[in-house]
Design a protein around this motif. Structure first.
Motif, PDB file in Angstrom:
ATOM      1  N   TRP A 109      37.335  41.157  32.793  1.00  0.00           N
ATOM      2  CA  TRP A 109      36.192  42.054  32.738  1.00  0.00           C
ATOM      3  C   TRP A 109      35.142  41.668  33.775  1.00  0.00           C
ATOM      4  O   TRP A 109      34.935  40.508  34.061  1.00  0.00           O
ATOM      5  N   SER A 110      34.458  42.663  34.305  1.00  0.00           N
ATOM      6  CA  SER A 110      33.245  42.440  35.086  1.00  0.00           C
ATOM      7  C   SER A 110      32.074  42.757  34.158  1.00  0.00           C
ATOM      8  O   SER A 110      32.242  43.445  33.140  1.00  0.00           O
ATOM      9  N   TYR A 111      30.907  42.266  34.493  1.00  0.00           N
ATOM     10  CA  TYR A 111      29.729  42.600  33.688  1.00  0.00           C
ATOM     11  C   TYR A 111      29.467  44.103  33.724  1.00  0.00           C
ATOM     12  O   TYR A 111      29.030  44.683  32.736  1.00  0.00           O
ATOM     13  N   LYS A 155      35.230  36.762  32.486  1.00  0.00           N
ATOM     14  CA  LYS A 155      36.035  36.912  33.706  1.00  0.00           C
ATOM     15  C   LYS A 155      37.508  36.627  33.443  1.00  0.00           C
ATOM     16  O   LYS A 155      38.386  37.290  33.988  1.00  0.00           O
TER      17      LYS A 155
END
Length: 71
Positions: free
Chosen positions: A28-30, A24
């Protein structure tokens, strides 16, 4: 020197919380990470929660570029 063990120092494994925070903190997001790595978002979640994950996943998270999102 052993052929099977690297002579370079290895940082300690990331905890599940450290994995998530580091992902995070780099923006980035998953979901985006799953696209980048060609895996499913649920697999990223399982990786993050697995304290026995192979070290290359921690290396990959540590080496992620920072994503600059426009506001």
């Amino acid at each position: 020197m052993s052929r099977n063990k690297p002579s370079l120092p290895t940082p300690p494994p990331l905890t599940p919380d450290e994995f998530k925070v580091l992902v995070k903190s780099k923006g980035w997001s998953y979901r985006d990470l799953a696209v980048r790595w060609s895996i499913t978002p649920s697999y990223v979640t399982r990786l993050a929660q697995n304290e026995q994950r192979p070290v290359h996943w921690d290396d990959a998270v540590r080496g992620l570029p920072v994503v600059m999102r426009s506001k």
